[in-house]
Design an enzyme around this catalytic site. Structure first.
Site, PDB file in Angstrom:
ATOM      1  CD  GLU A 237      -2.606   1.221   2.652  1.00  0.00           C
ATOM      2  OE1 GLU A 237      -3.075   0.119   3.013  1.00  0.00           O
ATOM      3  OE2 GLU A 237      -2.800   2.271   3.273  1.00  0.00           O
TER       4      GLU A 237
ATOM      5  CD  GLU B 277      -3.135   7.297   5.779  1.00  0.00           C
ATOM      6  OE1 GLU B 277      -4.158   6.764   6.236  1.00  0.00           O
ATOM      7  OE2 GLU B 277      -1.989   6.876   5.996  1.00  0.00           O
TER       8      GLU B 277
END
Length: 424
Positions: free
Chosen positions: A170, A175
Site C-alpha cells: 500500500e 493522510e
C-alpha cells in the site's frame, strides 16, 4: 494508512484518504496540463545532443466540469468493513465536481433507508486505470476537524499477488487526521507494518493548512519518493536482494481519493466540526520517458553501451568529437555499437538519432533500431562531416524495450557523437 481489520481468504483490507475543503478558498489561476513530447523536427533543429529525464502524462483528471465524476476513469469506493470504508456512500451528494474541483464530503445527514450516523465519499481507478512506476501529483486542500480522515493513496490492482494486506503493499501519498498541523506519507508491506496496522516506513510533514498543497510520489523499480509541494520529504528504498515482503511494489497499483472519518485512526467525530470536505484541484500521473545512457560518450566507461566487433574495433576517442571532448570511433571491418533501452510504452512512437560521419568519401555506417516489435529500421551515414540522422519506430502491442545501434558493415572508419532518444 493504518489497517484495523483483518479479512480472511482472498480478501484484502483497504485504506482510504479523504480531502476537506476550507470554505471560501478557490483555486487561483488556470489549470495547466503538462506534456513532454518532443518532435523529431524540434530535436534536429535544436541540435539536441543529450536528453535529461523527462515525463510523459499518461493519466489525468482536472475536475473542471460539474456534477458526477468521469466514469471512464473512476468508480465509487463502496462501503464495507474497514474503518475508512465504514460510511462510504455512492451518490453525488458525497462525490461531485463543482466546475473547478472534485469535492469529497462527509456529514451526518439522515438518509432514509440508510441508518448509519455518517456518510462519506470516495472514488478509485480500479479496473479503469492502474500503472507500474511513475510520478503522481495531486493538488488538494482539506479542512481540519475532530474525527476527519482524508487520504490520497494507492493499492495493488491484483490485491493478493503476494498475500492479504499488508503483504501485497500500500502506498499512502497523503493522510491527515483530526486537527494535526502535519500530514502523513506511508508505506505498508509485510516487513514494515506491525500487528496493529502501524508502519515504521512513514514520515510526518508540515503542510499549508490554509490552502492547496501538492502531494506526490516518484515510484521507480528501486525506491518510492514522497513529496509535498515538490520538496522531497521521505524515500523508501528497495533493499538489496529484497524479498516480496520488503518490496511488493513491482505490480500495477490504482489510485484512491476519499474523505473518511469517525472510525479507526482519527477516532470519534465531533459533530460540530462537520461537514468535512476535501477538494481536489487535479490529479496527474506521468511515466518516465527512458533516457539514453552516455549519449555523448563523455563517461569514463563505454557502458551502458556494448559493442560487437567481428572484424573491426570500437573505441571512445578524444579526437573527431562534435561536442564535449570525446566521440565513438568504429574502425576496420564489421562493427556494431548497441544499447538496450527498457521501460518503453507499448504502441508508442519514439525517435533515436545522433550525429555521425565517415572518414573517407564512399564509406558508410548507419544508425538504427531493432528488437522493438517490428522489423529493424536504419538510416545511412555517408557524409565526411557530422550530420544529424534519426529513425522513428513504434513499439508493438506488448513490447517495452528496444535495441539502438550504430553499425558499420564494411571496412573503413566512422564516428558518432551526441546521440539522443525520446518519445514523440
Amino acid at each position: 494508512m493504518k489497517i484495523m481489520n483483518l479479512l480472511m481468504g482472498s480478501s484484502i483490507l483497504l485504506f482510504s484518504c479523504s480531502k476537506t475543503l476550507q470554505p471560501g478558498q478557490d483555486l487561483a489561476g488556470s489549470k495547466k496540463q503538462a506534456s513532454t513530447a518532443t518532435t523529431a523536427a524540434a530535436l534536429q533543429n535544436t541540435g539536441l545532443a543529450a536528453l535529461s529525464s523527462s515525463w510523459d502524462l499518461v493519466f489525468s483528471d482536472e475536475f473542471n466540469t460539474t456534477g458526477s465524476f468521469d466514469t471512464s476513469k473512476w468508480t465509487y469506493c463502496t462501503r464495507w468493513s474497514p474503518a475508512w470504508a465504514k460510511y462510504l456512500t455512492s451518490t453525488t451528494d458525497y462525490v461531485s465536481q463543482n466546475g473547478s474541483d472534485l469535492v469529497l464530503k462527509m456529514d451526518n445527514a439522515v438518509i432514509a433507508g440508510d441508518p448509519v450516523p455518517y456518510h462519506s465519499g470516495g472514488i478509485q481507478t480500479s479496473t479503469k486505470f492502474s500503472f507500474l512506476y511513475g510520478k503522481v501529483e495531486v493538488r488538494a486542500k482539506f479542512k481540519q476537524g475532530q474525527g476527519s480522515w482524508p487520504a490520497i493513496w494507492m493499492m495493488p490492482e491484483t490485491p493478493v499477488a503476494y498475500g492479504d494486506w499488508p503483504n501485497s503493499g500500500e502506498i499512502d501519498i497523503m493522510e491527515h487526521v483530526n486537527y494535526e498541523n502535519s500530514m502523513h506519507q506511508t508505506i505498508h508491506n509485510g516487513a514494515v507494518t506491525g500487528p496493529s496496522g502501524g508502519s515504521s516506513a512513514t514520515k510526518t510533514t508540515a503542510y499549508n493548512t490554509a490552502d492547496y498543497n501538492i502531494y506526490g510520489i516518484i515510484w521507480s523499480p528501486s525506491s518510492i519518493q514522497f513529496y509535498v509541494n515538490n520538496v522531497l520529504q521521505y524515500t523508501y528504498t528497495r533493499p538489496a536482494n529484497a524479498t516480496t515482503a520488503q518490496w511488493p511494489f513491482d505490480k500495477p497499483f490504482y489510485l484512491i481519493l476519499n474523505q473518511s472519518g469517525g472510525a479507526g485512526w482519527p477516532g470519534a467525530i465531533t459533530n460540530t466540526d462537520l461537514p468535512f470536505n476535501m477538494n481536489v484541484d487535479y490529479i496527474r500521473v506521468y511515466k518516465e520517458v527512458p533516457v539514453l545512457g552516455n549519449p555523448g560518450f563523455e563517461d569514463t566507461a563505454l557502458a551502458p553501451w556494448g559493442n560487437w566487433n567481428p572484424a573491426g574495433n570500437t573505441a571512445v576517442v578524444t579526437t573527431n568529437f562534435r561536442s564535449g571532448a570525446k566521440a565513438i570511433r568504429q574502425q576496420g571491418g564489421e562493427t556494431s555499437l548497441e544499447q538496450v533501452i527498457t521501460g518503453l510504452s507499448p504502441n508508442t512512437t519514439y525517435i533515436f538519432g545522433g550525429y555521425g560521419k565517415v572518414g573517407t568519401a564512399g564509406e558508410s555506417a548507419m544508425f538504427g533500431v531493432k528488437n522493438y516489435g517490428g522489423a529493424a529500421v536504419n538510416t545511412a551515414i555517408t557524409a565526411t562531416s557530422y550530420t544529424n540522422s534519426s529513425v522513428t519506430f513504434s513499439t508493438g502491442a506488448t513490447n517495452s524495450s528496444v535495441t539502438v545501434y550504430m553499425y558499420k558493415p564494411v571496412a573503413g572508419t566512422a564516428y558518432g557523437d551526441d546521440f539522443y532518444f525520446n518519445k514523440l
